[in-house]
Each structure stands twice: as C-alpha cells, then as structure tokens.
Design a protein around this motif. Sequence first.
Motif, PDB file in Angstrom:
ATOM      1  N   ASN A  52       0.842  -1.195   0.000  1.00  0.00           N
ATOM      2  CA  ASN A  52       0.000   0.000   0.000  1.00  0.00           C
ATOM      3  C   ASN A  52       0.883   1.254   0.000  1.00  0.00           C
ATOM      4  O   ASN A  52       1.095   1.885   1.036  1.00  0.00           O
ATOM      5  N   VAL A  53       1.352   1.620  -1.185  1.00  0.00           N
ATOM      6  CA  VAL A  53       2.307   2.733  -1.267  1.00  0.00           C
ATOM      7  C   VAL A  53       1.636   4.090  -1.045  1.00  0.00           C
ATOM      8  O   VAL A  53       2.314   5.099  -0.857  1.00  0.00           O
ATOM      9  N   GLN A  54       0.303   4.125  -1.076  1.00  0.00           N
ATOM     10  CA  GLN A  54      -0.421   5.375  -0.812  1.00  0.00           C
ATOM     11  C   GLN A  54      -0.716   5.554   0.682  1.00  0.00           C
ATOM     12  O   GLN A  54      -1.432   6.474   1.058  1.00  0.00           O
ATOM     13  N   THR A  55      -0.231   4.683   1.505  1.00  0.00           N
ATOM     14  CA  THR A  55      -0.626   4.691   2.915  1.00  0.00           C
ATOM     15  C   THR A  55      -0.388   6.040   3.591  1.00  0.00           C
ATOM     16  O   THR A  55       0.591   6.740   3.301  1.00  0.00           O
ATOM     17  N   ASN A  56      -1.292   6.355   4.504  1.00  0.00           N
ATOM     18  CA  ASN A  56      -1.096   7.532   5.356  1.00  0.00           C
ATOM     19  C   ASN A  56      -0.401   7.147   6.656  1.00  0.00           C
ATOM     20  O   ASN A  56      -0.212   7.999   7.518  1.00  0.00           O
ATOM     21  N   ASN A  57      -0.101   5.884   6.790  1.00  0.00           N
ATOM     22  CA  ASN A  57       0.490   5.406   8.043  1.00  0.00           C
ATOM     23  C   ASN A  57       1.964   5.063   7.887  1.00  0.00           C
ATOM     24  O   ASN A  57       2.415   4.001   8.306  1.00  0.00           O
ATOM     25  N   LYS A  58       2.701   5.985   7.295  1.00  0.00           N
ATOM     26  CA  LYS A  58       4.146   5.771   7.191  1.00  0.00           C
ATOM     27  C   LYS A  58       4.772   5.865   8.582  1.00  0.00           C
ATOM     28  O   LYS A  58       4.448   6.764   9.349  1.00  0.00           O
ATOM     29  N   LEU A  59       5.665   4.947   8.860  1.00  0.00           N
ATOM     30  CA  LEU A  59       6.418   5.018  10.118  1.00  0.00           C
ATOM     31  C   LEU A  59       7.741   5.743   9.910  1.00  0.00           C
ATOM     32  O   LEU A  59       8.414   6.114  10.864  1.00  0.00           O
ATOM     33  N   GLY A  60       8.095   5.918   8.653  1.00  0.00           N
ATOM     34  CA  GLY A  60       9.315   6.641   8.318  1.00  0.00           C
ATOM     35  C   GLY A  60       9.395   6.757   6.805  1.00  0.00           C
ATOM     36  O   GLY A  60       8.786   5.950   6.096  1.00  0.00           O
ATOM     37  N   ALA A  61      10.100   7.769   6.329  1.00  0.00           N
ATOM     38  CA  ALA A  61      10.231   7.946   4.886  1.00  0.00           C
ATOM     39  C   ALA A  61      11.558   8.640   4.602  1.00  0.00           C
ATOM     40  O   ALA A  61      11.900   9.621   5.262  1.00  0.00           O
ATOM     41  N   TRP A  62      12.292   8.097   3.666  1.00  0.00           N
ATOM     42  CA  TRP A  62      13.615   8.626   3.333  1.00  0.00           C
ATOM     43  C   TRP A  62      13.735   8.724   1.819  1.00  0.00           C
ATOM     44  O   TRP A  62      13.285   7.831   1.093  1.00  0.00           O
ATOM     45  N   TYR A  63      14.394   9.779   1.349  1.00  0.00           N
ATOM     46  CA  TYR A  63      14.404  10.054  -0.091  1.00  0.00           C
ATOM     47  C   TYR A  63      15.780  10.465  -0.623  1.00  0.00           C
ATOM     48  O   TYR A  63      15.890  10.820  -1.783  1.00  0.00           O
ATOM     49  N   SER A  64      16.803  10.469   0.210  1.00  0.00           N
ATOM     50  CA  SER A  64      18.057  11.117  -0.208  1.00  0.00           C
ATOM     51  C   SER A  64      18.920  10.259  -1.128  1.00  0.00           C
ATOM     52  O   SER A  64      19.829  10.764  -1.772  1.00  0.00           O
ATOM     53  N   GLY A  65      18.669   8.957  -1.154  1.00  0.00           N
ATOM     54  CA  GLY A  65      19.558   8.082  -1.918  1.00  0.00           C
ATOM     55  C   GLY A  65      20.724   7.571  -1.104  1.00  0.00           C
ATOM     56  O   GLY A  65      21.483   6.693  -1.561  1.00  0.00           O
TER      57      GLY A  65
END
Length: 172
Positions: free
Chosen positions: A78-91
């Motif tokens: 469920n990639v649309q989830t509103n229940n992210k426990l963490g998110a990282w984008y820097s590579g």
Amino acid sequence: MAAHRQALLFVAVVFAVASLASAMEWKVGDAGGWRAQFNKTGWADGKTFRVGDTLRFMYPKDNHTVIQVGREDFAACNVQTNNKLGAWYSGNDVVPLDKPGKMWFFCSVPGHCDNGMKLVIDVVGTGAAPAPAPAPAPVEPASPPSSAPTMGYTVGGAVAVAGAVLASVLAF
Ligand SMILES: *[C@@H]1O[C@H](CO)[C@@H](O)[C@H](O)[C@H]1NC(C)=O
Ligand SMILES: *[C@@H]1O[C@H](CO)[C@@H](O)[C@H](O)[C@H]1NC(C)=O
Ligand SMILES: [Cu+2]
C-alpha cells in the motif's frame, strides 16, 4: 614467546569486547544497494540485526524511495498509505534500529513494491538472550539493586567470549 602470546591474547580480547559492544552499519544490498526486486536477493537472510545498529540504503535518488510501514501496508504494497512510520528520499539514507521487533520497508515508486522492492528485518535486543527464567522467591533479604541487566549481560558475554578466546590462544 610468552610476550608474543600475551600480545595475541590482548588483541583477541579487544576484538571480542569490541564485537559485542559496537554497533553495526548494514549496507542494504551490499554493493548492489537498494534496488528493484530487492526481495529476490535474500540479503537479510541469516543476518542478525541488533538494537543500536543502522541500515544504510543507497540508491539513485530519482529512482527509488525508502518507506517504513506496518505489517499490513507492507503485505499489500500500500504505497499510498497515510500510516508511514518513516520515509527517506536522499539516496543515502541511514535508518537507526532503535527497538526490537520487525521493521518493514518498501519503495513507494508505483509498481516497485509489487515487483518485490521490499525488505523486512527482525531486530533483536542487544542482549539477544533467551528470556530468563522467573527468579525464585528470595530466601535471604534482598541484596542491593545491581546495575542495568542489559549492561550486565553484555559485559558478562564479553567476559565469556574473552575466556573462550583465552582458552584457544593458550591451546596452541
Ligand atoms: C533512473 O531513472 C531514470 C528515469 O526513469 C532512468 O533513465 C535511469 O536509467 C535510472 N537510473 C538507474 C541507475 O536505474
Ligand atoms: C518477491 O516479490 C514478488 C512480488 O511480490 C513475488 O512474486 C516473489 O515471489 C517474491 N520473491 C521472493 C524470493 O520473495
Ligand atoms: Cu524503487
């Protein structure tokens, strides 16, 4: 010869203590990094992740993400989830493993999780010991409280390893 043996012993003990005390940084996917169909790599198999360790996710930052979610969102991708426990984008993302239990990660780029770009790990406490048996009721008056049990176990483990190393060093 005795001096040589003592030096060896010293080095062995230092390594034994360091290996128990120091945290690991795990490079996710090793040289291949965090990548498509990650689940096929079996990268986490056989690894022991401990509280205090970190994961480092490396990937081209325009191509992937790292999202931590719960069990259900992970299973359903469920990639649309509103229940992210963490998110990282820097590579080049460092994720601390700060408590025992499972951690679920996927890439939120559409289609990637469905194709297997996901990772679950099981983090164990620093002691990693089986649960101690319940203590019998004290017969003597209780002794003064000792230091933190986790610390005691780690130091005890280090001493045990050092003892084993000493035995093997003395054996040759
Ligand atoms: C990243 O994505 C871009 C555009 O989608 C693509 O051209 C490029 O080859 C990708 N890079 C890697 C390393 O996969
Ligand atoms: C990886 O994930 C894909 C998609 O969910 C699944 O079809 C495949 O069986 C998985 N492979 C492994 C080795 O887990
Ligand atoms: Cu991706």
